[in-house]
Design an enzyme around this catalytic site. Structure first.
Site, short mmCIF file in Angstrom:
data_model
loop_
_atom_site.label_atom_id
_atom_site.label_comp_id
_atom_site.label_asym_id
_atom_site.label_seq_id
_atom_site.Cartn_x
_atom_site.Cartn_y
_atom_site.Cartn_z
N ASP A 127 0.46 2.12 -4.99
CA ASP A 127 1.11 3.42 -5.12
C ASP A 127 2.43 3.40 -4.37
O ASP A 127 2.94 4.42 -3.91
CB ASP A 127 0.21 4.55 -4.62
CG ASP A 127 -0.16 4.41 -3.15
OD1 ASP A 127 0.24 3.40 -2.52
OD2 ASP A 127 -0.83 5.30 -2.61
N LEU A 128 2.97 2.16 -4.24
CA LEU A 128 4.23 1.94 -3.53
C LEU A 128 4.12 2.45 -2.10
O LEU A 128 3.19 2.08 -1.41
CB LEU A 128 5.39 2.55 -4.30
CG LEU A 128 5.59 1.98 -5.72
CD1 LEU A 128 6.77 2.64 -6.42
CD2 LEU A 128 5.76 0.47 -5.69
N HIS A 165 2.35 -4.94 0.86
CA HIS A 165 1.52 -4.32 1.89
C HIS A 165 0.25 -3.75 1.28
O HIS A 165 -0.86 -3.93 1.81
CB HIS A 165 2.33 -3.23 2.59
CG HIS A 165 1.67 -2.70 3.83
ND1 HIS A 165 1.22 -1.40 3.94
CD2 HIS A 165 1.39 -3.30 5.00
CE1 HIS A 165 0.69 -1.22 5.14
NE2 HIS A 165 0.78 -2.35 5.81
N ASP A 166 0.37 -3.05 0.17
CA ASP A 166 -0.80 -2.53 -0.53
C ASP A 166 -1.73 -3.68 -0.94
O ASP A 166 -2.95 -3.57 -0.84
CB ASP A 166 -0.38 -1.76 -1.79
CG ASP A 166 0.11 -0.36 -1.48
OD1 ASP A 166 0.04 0.07 -0.32
OD2 ASP A 166 0.57 0.33 -2.42
N ASP A 173 0.50 -5.86 8.43
CA ASP A 173 1.53 -4.92 8.87
C ASP A 173 2.79 -5.67 9.32
O ASP A 173 3.92 -5.24 9.05
CB ASP A 173 1.02 -4.05 10.02
CG ASP A 173 -0.03 -3.04 9.56
OD1 ASP A 173 -0.14 -2.80 8.35
OD2 ASP A 173 -0.74 -2.50 10.44
#
Length: 205
Positions: free
Chosen positions: A70-71, A91-92, A112
């Site tokens: 979801d960006l 990252h997702d 992260d």
């Protein structure tokens, strides 16, 4: 003639192996974890490897990776015009796939850190005049996921029991990131570098 037929058979076998190689077959958990580690490190080679994999997802079908995104979740994907979409995608990818194999807590920190690495790489591509603002945004996004990321869904907005949003966190994270930069319009684009920096420096961690 026999040698030619043999060569044809060997080439055919090689083609079949390439089409149904390790990436196309189901893999073990250990293999999946090793691949995840390789695709989520805070390094440029890892980021490039992930980019190539993302562009050829079918070749990784045997790993069962979740490529959805979801960006940047509830925060702007292009704050002040800086394009953070690809870092948010990787990252997702790290969050969703480590969660899927029950290995998220042990790997959250390096995912992260990879996010921050990717954001800084984006900023490095901009002219020096705007890079300081981009770097501040990158630091703010990184601090948001470092502190709150993974508490609900995948993005920057945390949640409490029952999935209800925690009121304090968006004030310090999502609301701060969203305020004034969700739609980098011509008005924002026309700001001076100093005023853009001031807008970003309002997010303190």
């Amino acid at each position: 003639m026999v040698r030619r037929r043999l060569l044809t058979l060997v080439l055919a076998a090689c083609s079949l192996t390439a089409a149904t190689g390790p990436a196309a077959r189901a893999v073990t958990l250990e293999q999946k974890l090793a691949a995840l580690a390789g695709l989520t490190r805070p390094t440029t080679p890892s980021a490039l490897a992930w980019r190539l994999a993302w562009e050829d997802q079918e070749a990784w079908g045997g790993y069962g990776f979740d490529w959805s995104s979801d960006l940047c979740s509830g925060s702007p994907d292009r704050p002040l015009g800086f394009d953070f979409r690809l870092p948010c995608r990787r990252h997702d990818f790290g969050y969703r796939n480590y969660k899927a194999v029950g290995a998220f807590p042990a790997n959250k920190a390096h995912v992260d850190q990879a996010f921050y690495h990717d954001l800084r790489e984006v900023c490095a591509g901009y002219a020096e005049a705007g890079r300081a603002s981009c770097d501040r945004l990158a630091w703010t996004y990184y601090q948001a996921v470092r502190r709150f990321g993974g508490l609900t869904g995948v993005g920057l907005t945390p949640a409490g029991p029952g999935g209800q949003p925690i009121e304090e966190a968006p004030k310090n994270a999502t609301s701060c990131l969203s305020s004034g930069v969700r739609n980098p319009s011509s008005a924002i684009a026309s700001r001076s570098t100093s005023s853009r920096s001031a807008a970003v420096s309002g997010c303190h961690w």
